[in-house]
Write a protein that holds these residues in place. Structure first.
Motif, PDB file in Angstrom:
ATOM      1  N   GLU A 196      41.790 -15.306  -0.234  1.00 20.36           N
ATOM      2  CA  GLU A 196      41.718 -16.396  -1.206  1.00 20.36           C
ATOM      3  C   GLU A 196      40.276 -16.843  -1.433  1.00 20.36           C
ATOM      4  N   LYS A 197      39.474 -16.788  -0.380  1.00 21.33           N
ATOM      5  CA  LYS A 197      38.083 -17.220  -0.490  1.00 21.33           C
ATOM      6  C   LYS A 197      37.153 -16.113  -0.962  1.00 21.33           C
ATOM      7  N   GLY A 198      37.696 -14.907  -1.188  1.00 17.29           N
ATOM      8  CA  GLY A 198      36.893 -13.819  -1.732  1.00 17.29           C
ATOM      9  C   GLY A 198      36.104 -13.025  -0.720  1.00 17.29           C
ATOM     10  N   PHE A 199      36.365 -13.240   0.575  1.00 16.93           N
ATOM     11  CA  PHE A 199      35.645 -12.477   1.590  1.00 16.93           C
ATOM     12  C   PHE A 199      36.183 -11.059   1.730  1.00 16.93           C
ATOM     13  N   ILE A 200      37.398 -10.829   1.228  1.00 17.01           N
ATOM     14  CA  ILE A 200      38.033  -9.511   1.248  1.00 17.01           C
ATOM     15  C   ILE A 200      38.596  -9.259  -0.134  1.00 17.01           C
ATOM     16  N   ASP A 201      38.382  -8.054  -0.672  1.00 21.21           N
ATOM     17  CA  ASP A 201      38.846  -7.795  -2.036  1.00 21.21           C
ATOM     18  C   ASP A 201      40.304  -7.334  -2.040  1.00 21.21           C
ATOM     19  N   ASP A 202      40.824  -7.055  -3.247  1.00 22.95           N
ATOM     20  CA  ASP A 202      42.245  -6.717  -3.390  1.00 22.95           C
ATOM     21  C   ASP A 202      42.606  -5.376  -2.775  1.00 22.95           C
ATOM     22  N   SER A 203      41.601  -4.547  -2.486  1.00 26.99           N
ATOM     23  CA  SER A 203      41.869  -3.267  -1.817  1.00 26.99           C
ATOM     24  C   SER A 203      41.725  -3.408  -0.298  1.00 26.99           C
ATOM     25  N   PHE A 204      41.558  -4.651   0.181  1.00 26.91           N
ATOM     26  CA  PHE A 204      41.396  -4.956   1.604  1.00 26.91           C
ATOM     27  C   PHE A 204      40.089  -4.391   2.170  1.00 26.91           C
ATOM     28  N   HIS A 205      39.048  -4.429   1.358  1.00 28.50           N
ATOM     29  CA  HIS A 205      37.703  -4.057   1.808  1.00 28.50           C
ATOM     30  C   HIS A 205      36.908  -5.340   2.011  1.00 28.50           C
ATOM     31  N   VAL A 206      36.309  -5.478   3.204  1.00 25.71           N
ATOM     32  CA  VAL A 206      35.453  -6.634   3.471  1.00 25.71           C
ATOM     33  C   VAL A 206      34.262  -6.603   2.524  1.00 25.71           C
ATOM     34  N   ARG A 207      33.962  -7.755   1.944  1.00 25.04           N
ATOM     35  CA  ARG A 207      32.805  -7.878   1.066  1.00 25.04           C
ATOM     36  C   ARG A 207      31.616  -8.384   1.870  1.00 25.04           C
ATOM     37  N   SER A 208      30.707  -7.495   2.188  1.00 22.02           N
ATOM     38  CA  SER A 208      29.489  -7.888   2.893  1.00 22.02           C
ATOM     39  C   SER A 208      28.374  -8.062   1.875  1.00 22.02           C
ATOM     40  N   ASP A 209      27.534  -9.061   2.089  1.00 24.60           N
ATOM     41  CA  ASP A 209      26.388  -9.267   1.213  1.00 24.60           C
ATOM     42  C   ASP A 209      25.159  -9.542   2.057  1.00 24.60           C
ATOM     43  N   ASN A 210      24.069  -9.886   1.386  1.00 31.26           N
ATOM     44  CA  ASN A 210      22.790 -10.031   2.081  1.00 31.26           C
ATOM     45  C   ASN A 210      22.752 -11.201   3.051  1.00 31.26           C
ATOM     46  N   GLU A 211      23.780 -12.037   3.043  1.00 29.71           N
ATOM     47  CA  GLU A 211      23.800 -13.159   3.969  1.00 29.71           C
ATOM     48  C   GLU A 211      24.506 -12.812   5.281  1.00 29.71           C
ATOM     49  N   GLU A 212      25.036 -11.599   5.372  1.00 31.67           N
ATOM     50  CA  GLU A 212      25.807 -11.227   6.561  1.00 31.67           C
ATOM     51  C   GLU A 212      25.109 -10.126   7.338  1.00 31.67           C
ATOM     52  N   LEU A 213      25.475 -10.002   8.589  1.00 29.61           N
ATOM     53  CA  LEU A 213      24.756  -9.116   9.491  1.00 29.61           C
ATOM     54  C   LEU A 213      25.427  -7.758   9.671  1.00 29.61           C
ATOM     55  N   TYR A 214      26.711  -7.674   9.429  1.00 27.65           N
ATOM     56  CA  TYR A 214      27.451  -6.419   9.599  1.00 27.65           C
ATOM     57  C   TYR A 214      27.990  -5.939   8.250  1.00 27.65           C
ATOM     58  N   ASP A 215      28.048  -4.625   8.108  1.00 28.77           N
ATOM     59  CA  ASP A 215      28.622  -4.033   6.899  1.00 28.77           C
ATOM     60  C   ASP A 215      29.684  -3.023   7.322  1.00 28.77           C
ATOM     61  N   TYR A 216      30.909  -3.228   6.857  1.00 29.23           N
ATOM     62  CA  TYR A 216      32.050  -2.404   7.274  1.00 29.23           C
ATOM     63  C   TYR A 216      32.348  -1.350   6.216  1.00 29.23           C
ATOM     64  N   MET A 217      32.617  -0.128   6.661  1.00 37.28           N
ATOM     65  CA  MET A 217      32.665   1.034   5.783  1.00 37.28           C
ATOM     66  C   MET A 217      34.025   1.711   5.801  1.00 37.28           C
ATOM     67  N   ARG A 218      34.283   2.463   4.740  1.00 36.18           N
ATOM     68  CA  ARG A 218      35.371   3.428   4.687  1.00 36.18           C
ATOM     69  C   ARG A 218      34.762   4.809   4.494  1.00 36.18           C
ATOM     70  N   VAL A 219      35.576   5.837   4.686  1.00 38.52           N
ATOM     71  CA  VAL A 219      35.043   7.196   4.577  1.00 38.52           C
ATOM     72  C   VAL A 219      34.520   7.463   3.167  1.00 38.52           C
ATOM     73  N   ASP A 220      35.152   6.904   2.137  1.00 40.34           N
ATOM     74  CA  ASP A 220      34.650   7.135   0.779  1.00 40.34           C
ATOM     75  C   ASP A 220      33.292   6.458   0.566  1.00 40.34           C
ATOM     76  N   ASP A 221      33.026   5.369   1.280  1.00 41.25           N
ATOM     77  CA  ASP A 221      31.691   4.766   1.226  1.00 41.25           C
ATOM     78  C   ASP A 221      30.657   5.704   1.835  1.00 41.25           C
ATOM     79  N   ILE A 222      31.023   6.328   2.968  1.00 40.62           N
ATOM     80  CA  ILE A 222      30.124   7.274   3.631  1.00 40.62           C
ATOM     81  C   ILE A 222      29.863   8.476   2.725  1.00 40.62           C
TER      82      ILE A 222
END
Length: 289
Positions: A196-222
């Motif tokens: 609801e707050k937009g931290f995770i998108d509709d595909s259940f991917h965490v939205r990381s931005d420049n204010e955060e320290l960790y970035d979570y990946m999927r194989v298609d991102d790699i």
């Protein structure tokens, strides 16, 4: 740590807001938070606990597949070397190891273990102190966890590519999105609020931005990053599989059962239906120049 962060309880640290025209300042602030975190986090013990032992033993199993019978003269770079668990294990096999670590606390522990490894404090995004085409194998274990978005990752990946010889190998490690979603979001019953707050998108991917320290990946991102850097995949594997999900169970196992579990992960690490479900993935890529 900003306690208002949606992900504060599982090592998401938020930086203060800085305008987009100040990327270097933002990077310096993230480096400070990384230093603060790893000063408290007992990294030297992580790979000696059973879930970490699975990760270490499986990863070493794969590294050894690409080492010659006689490693003397093989030049290996360990980026984000932490306290030197991999560095010294590979030096003992005869590799000529250079370690680069951002956090001075970790580097001091690494250096205290002896002089078998050449060690430098540095950032994976700027390896200007290392010459081109210097290393047969580069381990990139850790830096890509903390570099947010494609742009930052590509800088580090291209630096690793620059210092690695033509035809050499890079082992890129990533932290995986779906482990985060399943454990920290569903298990803690926070998924609805976070979406609801937009931290995770509709595909259940965490939205990381420049204010955060960790970035979570999927194989298609790699896959996307490999295409952008021109790196050719040799193998991709899960070093830990279900071990992070099963920490209490693994800790209670008999030695015999635990050895079977490690064997299970070694034999199933490349299964396409399991890669990406664990907490880490390692992508072995070849450099072409």
């Amino acid at each position: 740590m900003n306690s208002s962060s949606a992900f504060a309880s599982f090592d998401f640290f938020l930086l203060p807001f800085f305008p987009t025209f100040a990327p270097n300042f933002r990077t310096m602030q993230r480096d400070k938070l990384l230093t603060k975190y790893y000063n408290k986090h007992k990294e030297d013990l992580r790979l000696t606990r059973r879930h970490g032992m699975v990760e270490f033993r499986v990863t070493m199993h794969y590294i050894k597949q690409f080492l010659p019978d006689n490693c003397n003269g093989l030049k290996l770079l360990d980026l984000g070397a932490a306290t030197g668990r991999y560095s010294f294990a590979l030096a003992e096999l005869g590799c000529d190891v250079t370690a680069v670590e951002l956090v001075k606390h970790n580097l001091d522990i690494l250096k205290s273990k002896g002089d078998a490894v050449k060690a430098f404090q540095g950032n994976a995004k700027d390896l200007s102190f290392l010459p081109d085409n210097s290393f047969d194998i580069t381990l990139n274990f850790g830096p890509l966890y903390h570099l947010i978005g494609d742009e930052e990752k590509l800088i580090a990946m291209n630096e690793a590519k620059r210092v690695t010889k033509d035809g050499g190998l890079i082992f890129n490690a990533y932290v995986m999105n779906d482990y985060c979603i399943l454990t920290y979001c569903f298990e803690e019953d926070r998924i609805c609020n976070l979406m609801e707050k937009g931290f995770i998108d509709d595909s259940f991917h965490v939205r990381s931005d420049n204010e955060e320290l960790y970035d979570y990946m999927r194989v298609d991102d790699i896959d996307r990053l490999n295409k952008l850097t021109g790196l050719e995949r040799v193998k991709i594997f899960s070093p830990d599989g279900p071990s992070d999900y099963m920490r209490p169970v693994i800790n209670k196992m008999s030695e015999e059962s635990f050895e079977k579990f490690v064997d299970f992960q070694m034999k199933n690490a490349e299964r396409p239906d399991l890669i990406g479900a664990g907490s880490h993935t390692v992508d072995i890529v070849r450099v072409h120049k």
